[in-house]
Write a protein that holds these residues in place. Structure first.
Motif, short mmCIF file in Angstrom:
data_model
loop_
_atom_site.label_atom_id
_atom_site.label_comp_id
_atom_site.label_asym_id
_atom_site.label_seq_id
_atom_site.Cartn_x
_atom_site.Cartn_y
_atom_site.Cartn_z
N GLU A 1 0.81 -1.21 0.00
CA GLU A 1 0.00 0.00 0.00
C GLU A 1 0.85 1.26 0.00
N THR A 2 2.16 1.08 0.13
CA THR A 2 3.08 2.21 0.11
C THR A 2 4.44 1.72 -0.37
N VAL B 1 -1.38 -2.27 -6.67
CA VAL B 1 -0.36 -1.92 -5.68
C VAL B 1 -0.13 -0.42 -5.77
N TRP B 2 0.46 0.14 -4.69
CA TRP B 2 0.39 1.58 -4.53
C TRP B 2 1.71 2.17 -4.02
N ASN B 3 1.93 3.44 -4.38
CA ASN B 3 3.07 4.19 -3.86
C ASN B 3 2.77 4.88 -2.54
N GLU B 4 1.48 5.13 -2.28
CA GLU B 4 1.09 5.90 -1.11
C GLU B 4 -0.40 5.68 -0.86
N SER B 5 -0.81 5.60 0.40
CA SER B 5 -2.21 5.39 0.74
C SER B 5 -2.60 6.24 1.95
N HIS B 6 -3.84 6.73 1.95
CA HIS B 6 -4.37 7.50 3.06
C HIS B 6 -5.83 7.11 3.31
N TYR B 7 -6.15 6.81 4.55
CA TYR B 7 -7.55 6.64 4.93
C TYR B 7 -8.10 8.02 5.27
N LEU B 8 -9.09 8.46 4.52
CA LEU B 8 -9.60 9.83 4.64
C LEU B 8 -10.70 9.95 5.68
N ALA B 9 -11.58 8.98 5.74
CA ALA B 9 -12.71 9.02 6.67
C ALA B 9 -13.25 7.61 6.80
N GLY B 10 -13.86 7.34 7.93
CA GLY B 10 -14.49 6.04 8.06
C GLY B 10 -14.89 5.70 9.48
N GLU B 11 -15.95 4.92 9.60
CA GLU B 11 -16.40 4.32 10.84
C GLU B 11 -16.87 2.91 10.49
N PRO B 12 -16.49 1.91 11.28
CA PRO B 12 -16.85 0.52 10.94
C PRO B 12 -18.35 0.35 10.75
N GLN C 1 -20.28 1.87 8.77
CA GLN C 1 -21.03 3.08 8.40
C GLN C 1 -20.55 3.67 7.06
N PHE C 2 -19.25 3.91 6.94
CA PHE C 2 -18.73 4.47 5.70
C PHE C 2 -17.21 4.34 5.71
N ILE C 3 -16.64 4.46 4.52
CA ILE C 3 -15.18 4.36 4.38
C ILE C 3 -14.78 5.15 3.13
N SER C 4 -13.64 5.86 3.23
CA SER C 4 -13.08 6.56 2.07
C SER C 4 -11.57 6.45 2.13
N VAL C 5 -10.97 6.00 1.04
CA VAL C 5 -9.53 5.76 0.98
C VAL C 5 -8.97 6.38 -0.29
N ALA C 6 -7.83 7.05 -0.17
CA ALA C 6 -7.11 7.61 -1.32
C ALA C 6 -5.78 6.88 -1.47
N ARG C 7 -5.48 6.52 -2.71
CA ARG C 7 -4.22 5.82 -2.99
C ARG C 7 -3.60 6.39 -4.27
N ARG C 8 -2.28 6.40 -4.26
CA ARG C 8 -1.55 6.94 -5.42
C ARG C 8 -0.67 5.89 -6.05
N GLY D 1 2.18 6.30 -9.13
CA GLY D 1 2.77 7.29 -10.03
C GLY D 1 2.25 8.68 -9.70
N ASN D 2 1.76 9.40 -10.71
CA ASN D 2 1.24 10.75 -10.51
C ASN D 2 -0.28 10.78 -10.43
N VAL D 3 -0.91 9.62 -10.38
CA VAL D 3 -2.37 9.56 -10.42
C VAL D 3 -2.90 9.06 -9.08
N TRP D 4 -3.92 9.75 -8.59
CA TRP D 4 -4.60 9.37 -7.35
C TRP D 4 -5.92 8.68 -7.66
N TYR D 5 -6.25 7.72 -6.82
CA TYR D 5 -7.53 7.02 -6.91
C TYR D 5 -8.19 7.11 -5.53
N VAL D 6 -9.47 7.41 -5.51
CA VAL D 6 -10.22 7.52 -4.26
C VAL D 6 -11.46 6.64 -4.36
N GLY D 7 -11.66 5.82 -3.33
CA GLY D 7 -12.87 5.01 -3.25
C GLY D 7 -13.63 5.34 -1.99
N SER D 8 -14.93 5.57 -2.12
CA SER D 8 -15.79 5.89 -0.98
C SER D 8 -17.02 5.00 -1.03
#
Length: 616
Positions: free
Chosen positions: A101-102, A521-532, A534-541, A543-550
């Motif tokens: 993940e990093t 696989v990823w160069n960098e990952s961040h959990y942006l928000a979440g509660e078990p 209830q909801f989850i949002s994750v950002a991963r990079r 190269g130069n492109v970011w992907y976010v799943g919510s």
């Protein structure tokens, strides 16, 4: 139902830890603190001459005095303990990890080793303290009296500082939030608990020759205890138990900082990760030649790297008469493999435990000759010492022959991918083929995924029909947008995307184009928000492109996501894939930057996926 070993452990624990929260003022306390001085483990021999430990975070109790030890050949190791010597050391390490993940994993900890004697047994207790985590294990040197023995049970407990809720589950089951005082069933590692203020993850690392252990209710309403799932542990000569880990955060998303802890606690591979270990996405083929060829064409044009022939390609998987060296007549395997190579698409073959245990040494060189790219081990035994001990040697043999590997069914990871990087993923999860609901999907990032990669086997529906496969009886319980989002949220270097999909039935390219681009696989990952749940949002990079799943749970969710992970002073274009309210996917664009917050508003069971690229 708990086995009789658990009853025995309870009786022993009642005797030698009847007052586990008390250590006399005369008791020596041995301790180790984390590099940032914020996490601490303390170990003592209490007034009952029993070994005990407790854990602190910022001088607040995470665990009260808890029992340590195990029962070996009738000796309650941990009782009548004498600490002969203590040693401390520091460890500072960072290592590249292109399958995670990093990019880089930082492995900094302080270690405390206690040389102990209980009766006739000499042993060591080794504890490591990381920022936010502790890990400890028992190490048995070769005993002078005997080289063999039987560990009937661990006496390790986790005494919580008050009432906590545990997200109870076993292997591929659903999650049941339960107060520890009301816990009736056992719970797998890693187990996640919360009291509303603290979030704890209790886990296991580096299990190469032990049995499967679980958590059971202890002797007090706020105590959990290690219990064995099926059998005892036979010891021959020197040995060491798996690490028991406790990680703590003040938010649910803070637990993600420890999702690589199990890699950090395992031995590194003897050599750098070889180039032939390639992560990627796969589609499962029907068991025909044309099905394989169609899947290869689909994979080549949709950014997938592998095609899988699952159970049945060599006959009925559980029958001993089925021959894993012989392909059923419906599949021209040489033709499919050769065609795949011409398109740069690898073929992965499933092999059931029945064949693996009797013919592994025969099929590995044969599949190498065929040009197979990887294997999927099916129905391995991840519950007993014998089954768990068999796996590392089998994984290494697959590595030596150059096969990537996916292990399915009840096996869950304990960090062995660091030692054997060809082990890209494993199941040990209630995946998409079981139609889990949105509550389950939004609990998984805070529980099972803290142990490592999981093959969720996405069952993304096609545009002509949901599924005619006779294994799949009902529609998914979540939206298509959530399916897209979870391919970012869930980590697996080898990701099964179209599990029940027939490639000729996907005719809406705009709906599935996100899967074409999303990496595994990823160069960098961040959990942006979440509660078990209830909801989850994750950002991963990558190269130069970011992907976010919510993704939303069983209720609507609205919020604002911080975009501070983006480079300051630059503007970005976000391509947003989301539910259109009519059962399909719509796409829109937005201009964003690091100083912005991104509004998200999801219906229950829904989801949203983003691709974020710098504007030129």
């Amino acid at each position: 139902m708990l086995n009789h070993f658990f009853v025995f452990r309870v009786l022993i624990s009642l005797w030698f830890m009847s007052l586990p929260s008390i250590a006399t003022s005369k008791s020596a306390i041995y301790q180790a603190v984390s590099p940032n001085k914020n996490t601490r483990i303390e170990i003592t021999v209490n007034e009952h001459k029993a070994l005990a430990y407790r854990v602190w975070l910022a001088n607040e109790p995470v665990l009260n005095w808890s029992a340590l030890g195990f029962e070996l050949n009738g000796v309650a190791v941990g009782q009548t303990t004498v600490v002969k010597k203590q040693r401390t050391s520091q460890h500072t390490e960072s290592f590249a990890w292109r399958l995670g993940e990093t990019d880089v994993i930082h492995n900094h900890y302080n270690e405390l080793t206690l040389d102990c004697v209980s009766g006739s047994v000499t042993y060591q207790l080794v504890a490591r303290v990381f920022d936010g985590s502790v890990a400890f294990r028992y190490v048995l040197p070769k005993q002078t009296s005997t080289n063999t023995g039987l560990i009937r049970q661990e006496h390790t407990t986790f005494s919580l500082p008050g009432a906590f809720t545990i997200y109870q589950y076993n292997e591929e089951s659903v999650f049941t939030p339960t107060t520890v005082s009301d816990l009736q069933k056992t719970c797998d590692f890693p187990a996640t608990l919360t009291n509303g203020t603290l979030f704890l993850s209790i886990g296991e690392a580096d299990n190469t020759s032990y049995t499967k252990a679980v958590l059971a209710k202890g002797t007090t309403p706020t105590t959990l205890a290690v219990a064995f799932r099926k059998d005892s542990v036979r010891v021959e000569g020197a040995c060491q138990t798996p690490w028991r880990t406790v990680s703590v955060a003040t938010s649910a998303i803070g637990l993600h900082a420890f999702s690589d802890l199990f890699l950090r606690l395992c031995s590194p591979s003897a050599e750098p990760i070889p180039d032939w270990i390639k992560p990627g996405k796969l589609i499962r083929s029907s068991l025909t030649t044309q099905g394989g060829l169609n899947c290869i064409d689909f994979a080549a044009s949709h950014g997938l790297q592998y095609v899988l022939f699952d159970a049945g390609w060599y006959g009925a998987e559980f029958k001993t008469i089925s021959d894993p060296t012989q392909v059923i007549p419906a599949i021209d395997m040489p033709k499919v493999i050769a065609y795949g190579k011409s398109k740069n698409v690898g073929v992965i073959l499933y092999v059931n435990r029945v064949a693996l245990r009797t013919r592994l040494d025969e099929i590995l060189p044969l599949y190498k000759k065929w040009g197979v790219a990887g294997l999927k081990f099916g129905f391995v035994d991840g519950l007993t010492q014998e089954g768990i001990s068999w796996l590392p040697s089998a994984i290494k043999k697959a590595y030596d022959y150059g096969f990537i590997l996916d292990i399915h069914d009840n096996y869950k990871p304990t960090g062995l991918s660091r030692t054997y990087p060809n082990l890209l993923t494993q199941e040990g999860i209630r995946g998409n083929e079981n139609n889990p609901d949105a509550f389950h999907n939004t609990v998984l990032p805070f529980t099972r995924f803290l142990a490592g990669a999981a093959d969720y086997t996405f069952c993304y529906p096609n545009t002509n029909r949901y599924f005619t496969d006779n294994l799949y009886k009902s529609k998914l319980q979540v939206s298509k947008g959530q399916q897209l989002a979870l391919s970012v949220v869930y980590f697996s270097p080898l990701q099964a995307i179209f599990w029940y999909g027939n490639p000729t039935d996907y005719n809406d390219e705009g709906e599935i184009e996100f899967f074409k681009r999303v990496p595994t696989v990823w160069n960098e990952s961040h959990y942006l928000a979440g509660e078990p749940g209830q909801f989850i949002s994750v950002a991963r990079r990558q190269g130069n492109v970011w992907y976010v799943g919510s993704a939303a749970g069983l209720a609507d969710w609205s919020g604002n996501l911080p975009l501070s992970f983006l480079a300051s002073g630059k503007r970005y274009q976000a391509t947003i894939y989301e539910d259109d309210g009519a059962g399909s996917i719509q796409k829109r664009m937005a201009d964003i930057g690091a100083g912005d917050s991104f509004p998200v508003s999801l219906k229950a069971k829904g989801g949203q996926a983003l691709i974020i690229e710098e504007k030129r």
